[in-house]
Design an enzyme around this catalytic site. Structure first.
Site, PDB file in Angstrom:
ATOM      1  N   LYS A  53     -30.106 -73.738 -45.012  1.00 44.16           N
ATOM      2  CA  LYS A  53     -28.759 -74.158 -45.415  1.00 44.16           C
ATOM      3  C   LYS A  53     -28.294 -75.327 -44.548  1.00 44.16           C
ATOM      4  O   LYS A  53     -27.753 -76.312 -45.053  1.00 44.16           O
ATOM      5  CB  LYS A  53     -27.781 -72.979 -45.303  1.00 44.16           C
ATOM      6  CG  LYS A  53     -27.962 -71.971 -46.434  1.00 44.16           C
ATOM      7  CD  LYS A  53     -27.296 -70.646 -46.171  1.00 44.16           C
ATOM      8  CE  LYS A  53     -27.726 -69.653 -47.254  1.00 44.16           C
ATOM      9  NZ  LYS A  53     -27.471 -68.255 -46.919  1.00 44.16           N
ATOM     10  N   GLN A  97     -23.739 -64.667 -43.430  1.00 40.05           N
ATOM     11  CA  GLN A  97     -25.045 -64.242 -43.934  1.00 40.05           C
ATOM     12  C   GLN A  97     -25.130 -62.712 -43.977  1.00 40.05           C
ATOM     13  O   GLN A  97     -24.822 -62.035 -42.999  1.00 40.05           O
ATOM     14  CB  GLN A  97     -26.148 -64.838 -43.037  1.00 40.05           C
ATOM     15  CG  GLN A  97     -27.553 -64.600 -43.521  1.00 40.05           C
ATOM     16  CD  GLN A  97     -27.895 -65.322 -44.831  1.00 40.05           C
ATOM     17  OE1 GLN A  97     -27.364 -66.400 -45.119  1.00 40.05           O
ATOM     18  NE2 GLN A  97     -28.765 -64.735 -45.618  1.00 40.05           N
ATOM     19  N   ASP A 120     -19.628 -68.510 -51.389  1.00 37.37           N
ATOM     20  CA  ASP A 120     -20.589 -67.525 -51.906  1.00 37.37           C
ATOM     21  C   ASP A 120     -20.097 -66.921 -53.226  1.00 37.37           C
ATOM     22  O   ASP A 120     -20.881 -66.324 -53.967  1.00 37.37           O
ATOM     23  CB  ASP A 120     -20.718 -66.356 -50.911  1.00 37.37           C
ATOM     24  CG  ASP A 120     -21.997 -66.403 -50.097  1.00 37.37           C
ATOM     25  OD1 ASP A 120     -22.993 -66.928 -50.604  1.00 37.37           O
ATOM     26  OD2 ASP A 120     -21.974 -65.875 -48.970  1.00 37.37           O
TER      27      ASP A 120
HETATM   28  N1  GUN Z   1     -28.133 -62.789 -48.089  1.00 36.87           N
HETATM   29  C1  GUN Z   1     -29.023 -62.936 -49.108  1.00 36.87           C
HETATM   30  N2  GUN Z   1     -28.528 -63.741 -50.060  1.00 36.87           N
HETATM   31  C2  GUN Z   1     -27.295 -64.112 -49.645  1.00 36.87           C
HETATM   32  C3  GUN Z   1     -26.301 -64.959 -50.188  1.00 36.87           C
HETATM   33  O1  GUN Z   1     -26.426 -65.527 -51.282  1.00 36.87           O
HETATM   34  N3  GUN Z   1     -25.181 -65.115 -49.441  1.00 36.87           N
HETATM   35  C4  GUN Z   1     -25.007 -64.495 -48.244  1.00 36.87           C
HETATM   36  N4  GUN Z   1     -23.866 -64.685 -47.595  1.00 36.87           N
HETATM   37  N5  GUN Z   1     -25.909 -63.702 -47.705  1.00 36.87           N
HETATM   38  C5  GUN Z   1     -27.053 -63.524 -48.396  1.00 36.87           C
END
Ligand code: GUN
Length: 285
Positions: A53, A97, A120
């Site tokens: 990211k 996350q 998200d």
């Molecule tokens: N963990 C796995 N996929 C995601 C996601 O799309 N967003 C977040 N915040 N955590 C994750």
């Protein structure tokens, strides 16, 4: 029939170029889209996602802030950090996350993120807005799937869509996005009786169960569009999806591979949501 491969890596690259152009345009208006990512603990997979990211943000000219917190951080401290980011005008998107350590209440964390920075699309306000067809941050993987289909020229209205899986992150919202585009949607899950009966009706089949090679040729209608959301490791440790690719690709009309299918779209839509948030913050000023 041998399926046409939907190349997510290529489509993501095209979308990222468009996003980078829009970021450059916003910068001329004095605003740099900024994404804050909070990582709690040292889970290896989460670290890899978070690093990706950060890298993608930089590639597209965005500001990226990584906040690493100890595995034992208190819920109060984490919520305090989110609150601080909610008030930080350089930050347009906040992503915590997941998964989080067990002593932290995930729902509380998600609800503390301002819905205006919830890139998200996990906040109940954004989910409600998505369900009622209002302007919202759409969750990145479901949104990425819709963009893959759009870019491939696959129409949705009136189609039978079957979603296998009902997670809050993928299964439930992707079904809703298809419904918003006038598909007839069926959800299947671990308690569905006679899975094949349902999946064989699917013009578009979305596999999001997290079980390697779960969807076989017998589950798929000839010529169907098969979207594989799974990211699993098989017994040999090799990356594989929820769909038995070799046999299903002989029968489907279109199929997404793993890797280079849905995966690259998730991060791309996160970047898109951060850009959208920054642009909308400009409109509010
Ligand atoms: N963990 C796995 N996929 C995601 C996601 O799309 N967003 C977040 N915040 N955590 C994750």
């Amino acid at each position: 029939m041998t399926a046409q491969i939907i190349n997510g890596k290529e489509i993501a690259a095209k979308k990222k170029l468009e996003i980078a152009e829009e970021v450059a345009r916003l910068k001329t208006q004095g605003i740099t889209p900024g994404l804050a990512v909070i990582l709690v603990g040292r889970d290896h997979a989460s670290q890899t996602y978070v690093n990706n990211k950060e890298k993608t943000c930089k590639e597209l000219g965005m500001y990226s802030l990584l906040i690493e917190m100890d595995e034992k951080v208190s819920e109060e401290e984490l919520l305090g950090k989110i609150d601080e980011l909610n008030r930080d005008s350089a930050i347009h998107g906040i992503l915590v996350q997941l998964p989080l350590p067990k002593h932290i209440d995930e729902k509380k964390v998600i609800e503390t993120i301002s819905p205006l920075k919830d890139v998200d699309g996990f906040h109940p306000i954004n989910i409600g807005r998505m369900m009622t067809g209002q302007n919202a941050f759409l969750p990145c993987t479901p949104y990425g799937i819709m963009v893959l289909l759009e870019e491939t020229g696959i129409s949705i209205a009136g189609k039978n869509v079957v979603v296998v899986g009902r997670s809050n992150i993928v299964g439930k919202p992707v079904g809703q996005l298809f419904l918003n585009q006038h598909a007839t949607v069926t959800y299947c899950h671990s308690r569905t009786k006679d899975l094949s009966l349902h999946t064989n009706q699917a013009d578009i089949l979305v596999a999001a169960v997290g079980i390697p090679n779960f969807i076989k040729a017998e589950h798929v209608k000839e010529g169907a569009v098969v979207i594989d959301v799974g990211i699993n490791r098989n017994e040999a440790g090799k990356l594989c999806g929820d769909v038995a690719f070799d046999e299903v690709s002989e029968k489907a009309g279109f199929i997404t591979p793993v890797p280079k299918g849905v995966g690259p779209m998730t991060i791309t839509m996160l970047m898109y949501n951060t850009l959208k948030s920054a642009a909308e913050s400009l409109d509010r000023d």
